[in-house]
Every structure is written in structure tokens, then in C-alpha cells.
Design an enzyme around this catalytic site. Structure first.
Site, PDB file in Angstrom:
ATOM      1  N   ASP A 247       0.900  -1.090  -0.021  1.00  0.00           N
ATOM      2  CA  ASP A 247      -0.129   0.227   0.015  1.00  0.00           C
ATOM      3  C   ASP A 247       1.292   1.773   0.043  1.00  0.00           C
ATOM      4  O   ASP A 247       1.711   0.810  -0.020  1.00  0.00           O
ATOM      5  CB  ASP A 247      -0.617   0.115   1.401  1.00  0.00           C
ATOM      6  CG  ASP A 247      -2.180   0.718   1.289  1.00  0.00           C
ATOM      7  OD1 ASP A 247      -2.537   1.194   0.432  1.00  0.00           O
ATOM      8  OD2 ASP A 247      -1.902   1.513   2.641  1.00  0.00           O
ATOM      9  N   ASP A 249       0.056   4.660   1.383  1.00  0.00           N
ATOM     10  CA  ASP A 249      -0.347   6.236   2.182  1.00  0.00           C
ATOM     11  C   ASP A 249      -0.833   5.424   3.564  1.00  0.00           C
ATOM     12  O   ASP A 249      -1.059   4.371   4.457  1.00  0.00           O
ATOM     13  CB  ASP A 249      -1.128   6.906   1.999  1.00  0.00           C
ATOM     14  CG  ASP A 249      -2.041   7.533   0.611  1.00  0.00           C
ATOM     15  OD1 ASP A 249       0.035   8.017   0.091  1.00  0.00           O
ATOM     16  OD2 ASP A 249      -2.299   8.380   0.239  1.00  0.00           O
ATOM     17  N   GLN A 294      -6.762   5.669  -4.530  1.00  0.00           N
ATOM     18  CA  GLN A 294      -6.862   7.176  -4.819  1.00  0.00           C
ATOM     19  C   GLN A 294      -8.155   8.339  -5.336  1.00  0.00           C
ATOM     20  O   GLN A 294      -8.051   8.371  -5.920  1.00  0.00           O
ATOM     21  CB  GLN A 294      -5.639   7.367  -5.708  1.00  0.00           C
ATOM     22  CG  GLN A 294      -3.987   6.887  -4.773  1.00  0.00           C
ATOM     23  CD  GLN A 294      -3.669   7.816  -4.264  1.00  0.00           C
ATOM     24  OE1 GLN A 294      -3.933   8.898  -3.526  1.00  0.00           O
ATOM     25  NE2 GLN A 294      -3.212   7.402  -2.868  1.00  0.00           N
ATOM     26  N   ARG A 299     -12.492  12.224  -6.280  1.00  0.00           N
ATOM     27  CA  ARG A 299     -13.186  13.237  -5.855  1.00  0.00           C
ATOM     28  C   ARG A 299     -12.324  14.854  -6.742  1.00  0.00           C
ATOM     29  O   ARG A 299     -13.176  16.176  -5.866  1.00  0.00           O
ATOM     30  CB  ARG A 299     -13.358  13.473  -4.136  1.00  0.00           C
ATOM     31  CG  ARG A 299     -13.277  11.730  -4.291  1.00  0.00           C
ATOM     32  CD  ARG A 299     -13.830  11.398  -2.867  1.00  0.00           C
ATOM     33  NE  ARG A 299     -13.968  11.980  -1.865  1.00  0.00           N
ATOM     34  CZ  ARG A 299     -15.549  12.876  -1.200  1.00  0.00           C
ATOM     35  NH1 ARG A 299     -15.808  11.574  -2.106  1.00  0.00           N
ATOM     36  NH2 ARG A 299     -15.675  13.595  -0.967  1.00  0.00           N
ATOM     37  N   HIS A 333     -11.491   5.639  -8.362  1.00  0.00           N
ATOM     38  CA  HIS A 333     -12.672   5.817  -8.151  1.00  0.00           C
ATOM     39  C   HIS A 333     -13.119   6.789  -7.000  1.00  0.00           C
ATOM     40  O   HIS A 333     -12.431   6.375  -6.167  1.00  0.00           O
ATOM     41  CB  HIS A 333     -13.318   4.665  -8.817  1.00  0.00           C
ATOM     42  CG  HIS A 333     -13.167   4.125  -9.952  1.00  0.00           C
ATOM     43  ND1 HIS A 333     -12.477   3.017  -9.877  1.00  0.00           N
ATOM     44  CD2 HIS A 333     -13.711   4.190 -11.041  1.00  0.00           C
ATOM     45  CE1 HIS A 333     -12.401   2.590 -11.524  1.00  0.00           C
ATOM     46  NE2 HIS A 333     -12.826   3.391 -12.353  1.00  0.00           N
ATOM     47  N   CYS A 341     -11.743  -2.607  -7.203  1.00  0.00           N
ATOM     48  CA  CYS A 341     -10.246  -1.973  -7.748  1.00  0.00           C
ATOM     49  C   CYS A 341     -10.183  -1.374  -6.159  1.00  0.00           C
ATOM     50  O   CYS A 341      -9.246  -1.841  -5.737  1.00  0.00           O
ATOM     51  CB  CYS A 341      -9.523  -1.519  -8.942  1.00  0.00           C
ATOM     52  SG  CYS A 341     -10.840  -0.072  -9.696  1.00  0.00           S
ATOM     53  N   ARG A 342     -11.297  -0.911  -5.927  1.00  0.00           N
ATOM     54  CA  ARG A 342     -11.016   0.034  -4.890  1.00  0.00           C
ATOM     55  C   ARG A 342     -11.227  -1.514  -4.194  1.00  0.00           C
ATOM     56  O   ARG A 342     -12.449  -1.762  -3.542  1.00  0.00           O
ATOM     57  CB  ARG A 342     -12.101   0.733  -4.600  1.00  0.00           C
ATOM     58  CG  ARG A 342     -12.098   1.523  -3.014  1.00  0.00           C
ATOM     59  CD  ARG A 342     -13.233   2.823  -3.634  1.00  0.00           C
ATOM     60  NE  ARG A 342     -12.817   3.605  -1.935  1.00  0.00           N
ATOM     61  CZ  ARG A 342     -12.258   4.527  -1.797  1.00  0.00           C
ATOM     62  NH1 ARG A 342     -11.163   4.997  -2.696  1.00  0.00           N
ATOM     63  NH2 ARG A 342     -11.973   4.785  -0.492  1.00  0.00           N
TER      64      ARG A 342
END
Length: 419
Positions: A247, A249, A294, A299, A333, A341-342
């Protein structure tokens, strides 16, 4: 749906159909059966048998036909592989129903059936739990085939039941490829016809029509020795070049506050030890693949170009420190987009698997929260979590040590097998 008639014991016997001539693989099969084609100095079939042993199987029954001595001479009784191997030999042109009929007295009441030319990273604990819960007499493994890797041959409903099996691949709305790795029980064998036929054509359409064929659907690509054009992919897969999934962050850099995003290079702050960890991974030959959510792109907090520029900077800084990042996979997304994929969905990990020919069951994914753990579990990865007591550097050192120990054990085993 539940068709339970009795309880079955988890199978410890695998039955492998390995009798065909392999005509599509000529000239490689002029002097050997196709599962004996070598990859990195070892026959394709040896990788399968080793995996079966690792997954708790203690016996293998090989149903042979074409050039059986080549396989028998190589594997013997299986003692060098730590597993018992027996054989049933019939004519090269017999179909699979006859091969199975001739071996009925050697087949357990609950067993796993495999095709000799497909390798798929087996996860027996999870599959067995699904099979037990289904109550079905049979369960086949289905590759989701979202990448169009092969031609679809089945239809599976939302509850995980195979509703159509069509080996001709002409029925409408097919989605998925049946690759065997099937858990079968004695009642299925009692359905065998008296005339010879292909086992899957004789049995699976009937079970599917009766609502008694469970499916284990996986997006982890299978690898094969069934066609010449697949051999380069299989060669790359069995090279087993080390890789680690990360991952971003909270693992490589300080995590921003919720609903905030790292939008530009100056906002990216490496966590202590992260660059040292990347350097150690490069020194040990690891591919480093970053997979992260991401949603800031969807957003409006940043553009796709901003994300690309940030990742170029991250990669450059890693290179300067002696490390490297092979690839980034991002879900851009929005939170509620419903995409595959999220995270916690495993789509990013499966995409990395296909494009880098990873064996996810042998690959570690490092994250920092529950979504990462859930994605790893869904993909079949091992998982390790960064927290205040365990840094990425700590995890990397543990993984390098673990891999070194495993490699030493495998070297000893290979030496024993050659003896």
C-alpha cells in the site's frame, strides 16, 4: 441452495488426468507427455505435485496413457517428493471417462481432480470451506476470465453455482473458464456412462442443470502447458522472481487526514526506514509493486496528471536512495463507485498478478488498515500490517529472512530429489 446428503472428509488424494497425446504441443511431445515439458529444469507436473503436497495432499493417482514410462520413471513412487504416487495406465486414445472407470477401485470417496496441463495456485482451506457449506456433490474451479485470457465455458450465478457448462463454448452469456481443480465425491462417479466420453462433458452439464455443481470462482490467472503460445507466460510465472506488494499512504509515507490527499511531491513525506526498506528489496532482487486507493482524482482534489507526476517523483526518490518501484496500481474511483479495484476489493492485486505473472499465494502484501487486510485475503496473499510498533523496514527484514530460509530448504530438497 443446499444439496447436502452426507458429510465428507477433506480430501487427501488428488487424481490427475495425464494420458493424452498432447498433439497441439508437437514437436515437444514427440518424445514425452506434455506435463513433462520442462520449465527452469523441472517438469510442469513436478510443480503441480509439489503444490499438492504443500496444500496437505499425501497421495496422487496419475491416470496415464501416452508414453507412461516417461512419467513413471521420473516420479517413481513419489517418495522423493514426500508424497505417495500411484498410477493407472490405459491406452493413449482412451477418453477420460474410461481412464477414471479403470481406476475406480483406487479413487477415494472424496478427492480432487486435476487436468495435467493447468497450474493454478490452490488455496485448499478456503475451497474446502466453500465446498462443505455448499452441500454439493461436486465443485469446479472457474477462472473469471475478465481479461479474455481464454474462451468462456461456464455460466456461474451470483450465489456461486454453475448453471451452464458448455465445452463447445457456444451457449449465450458464458462467463468464466472451467479449469478443473475439482472437488468430487463418490455419487458423481456413480453417474459415469457406460460408453467412453470426456468426463467433463458427461458429468458437468447434468450436474449444472440439476443445480448440484458448485463453483469456486477466482480471478487469479492459471498457467498451462496446453498450447505453444502459452509457454512464454508459463516460463515467466515459474521463474518465481521475488515480488512484494505495498500500500502507499501509511506504509511508504505519512498518511494524510481522512478525506485529504497527497496531491503533489512536496506533500509526500517518507516514513522512517521506508527508503532503507526499498533499498534492501532491490539488493535482494525484489520487484516492488504499489497498489493503493487514490479517490482524490475522482473527487476533484487532484488530476490524473497530478498523480502521475507524484508517482514519478516517488520513483525517482526511491532510485536515488538505492531502491526502486516496478509499478503503481491506483484505484482513482470515488468511494461509492462500486468498482472492483477499490480496496477492500482485490481488483488491483489481481491486475498486478496478471501483468507481472505473480503467484499471489506466495506474495506478501503490506498495508496499514483493515481494507488492505481484506483485499489481501480476497486475493489469497499473505498480509503484514504497518503500525506504531512495526515499520515497513521491520516487515521487509522479516520477509527477506523468511525467503532466505525457504530458499535454503528448497535447495536441500532439490539436491535430495536429484540424488
Amino acid at each position: 441452495m443446499n444439496n447436502r446428503t452426507r458429510e465428507w472428509r477433506r480430501p487427501t488424494q488428488a487424481v490427475i488426468l495425464a494420458g493424452g497425446r498432447g498433439t497441439r504441443m508437437r514437436p515437444l511431445t514427440d518424445t514425452r507427455p506434455k506435463p513433462m515439458i520442462e520449465f527452469h529444469g523441472k517438469p510442469f507436473l513436478a510443480y503441480t505435485i509439489e503444490m499438492l503436497r504443500e496444500q496437505g495432499f499425501d497421495r496422487v493417482l496419475l491416470l496415464l496413457g501416452y508414453l507412461p514410462d516417461v512419467i513413471q520413471d521420473y516420479f517413481g513412487d513419489g517418495s522423493k517428493w514426500g508424497i505417495e504416487i500411484r498410477y493407472s495406465v490405459s491406452l493413449p486414445d482412451d477418453l477420460t471417462v474410461k481412464r477414471i472407470q479403470l481406476a475406480l477401485d483406487q479413487i477415494d470417496d472424496c478427492f480432487m481432480l486435476l487436468y495435467c496441463d493447468n497450474y493454478w495456485p490452490l488455496q485448499m482451506d478456503r475451497m474446502w470451506a466453500r465446498f462443505e457449506a455448499s452441500g454439493a456433490p461436486a465443485m469446479v474451479t472457474v477462472y473469471g476470465n475478465k481479461d479474455g485470457y481464454s474462451r468462456d465455458s461456464v455460466r456461474v450465478n451470483e450465489d456461486g453455482w454453475v448453471t451452464v457448462y458448455d465445452r463447445s463454448r457456444t451457449a449465450p452469456r458464458l462467463r468464466g473458464v472451467e479449469i478443473s481443480y475439482a472437488i468430487l465425491t463418490r455419487p458423481v462417479l456413480e453417474m459415469l456412462p457406460t460408453e467412453d466420453a470426456l468426463f467433463e462433458e458427461a458429468i458437468y452439464p447434468r450436474l449444472a442443470a440439476e443445480g448440484r455443481l458448485a463453483g469456486w470462482v477466482s480471478d487469479h490467472r492459471y498457467y498451462s502447458v496446453g498450447s505453444l503460445e502459452r509457454l512464454p507466460l508459463t516460463t515467466e510465472f515459474f521463474a518465481r522472481r521475488p515480488a512484494i506488494l505495498l500500500d502507499r499512504d501509511g506504509v511508504l509515507n505519512r498518511r494524510p487526514a481522512r478525506a485529504c490527499y497527497v496531491r503533489r511531491p512536496e506533500e509526500f513525506e517518507w516514513l522512517p526506514g521506508a527508503l532503507d526498506g526499498l533499498r534492501l528489496l532491490r539488493e535482494q532482487g525484489y520487484r516492488v509493486i504499489v497498489a493503493s486507493n487514490q479517490a482524490g482524482v475522482a473527487r476533484g482534489a487532484m488530476t490524473a496528471g497530478d498523480l502521475d507526476e507524484l508517482e514519478r517523483c516517488i520513483r525517482s526518490q526511491a532510485e536515488v536512495a538505492g531502491g526502486g518501484i516496478t509499478a503503481f496500481y491506483d484505484c482513482t474511483h470515488d468511494w461509492d463507485a462500486g468498482c472492483e479495484c477499490r480496496k477492500p476489493r482485490p481488483g488491483l492485486l489481481f491486475r498486478a498478478q496478471r501483468e507481472h505473472h505473480l503467484d499471489l499465494t506466495r506474495t506478501l502484501y503490506v498495508g496499514d488498515d483493515e481494507r488492505d487486510r481484506m483485499a489481501a485475503e480476497a486475493a489469497g496473499c499473505r498480509f503484514a500490517q504497518v503500525d506504531e510498533n512495526r515499520s515497513l523496514l521491520d516487515i521487509i527484514k522479516e520477509e527477506i529472512h523468511r525467503t532466505g530460509e525457504m530458499n535454503r530448504e528448497q535447495t536441500k530438497e532439490c539436491s535430495h530429489n536429484r540424488a
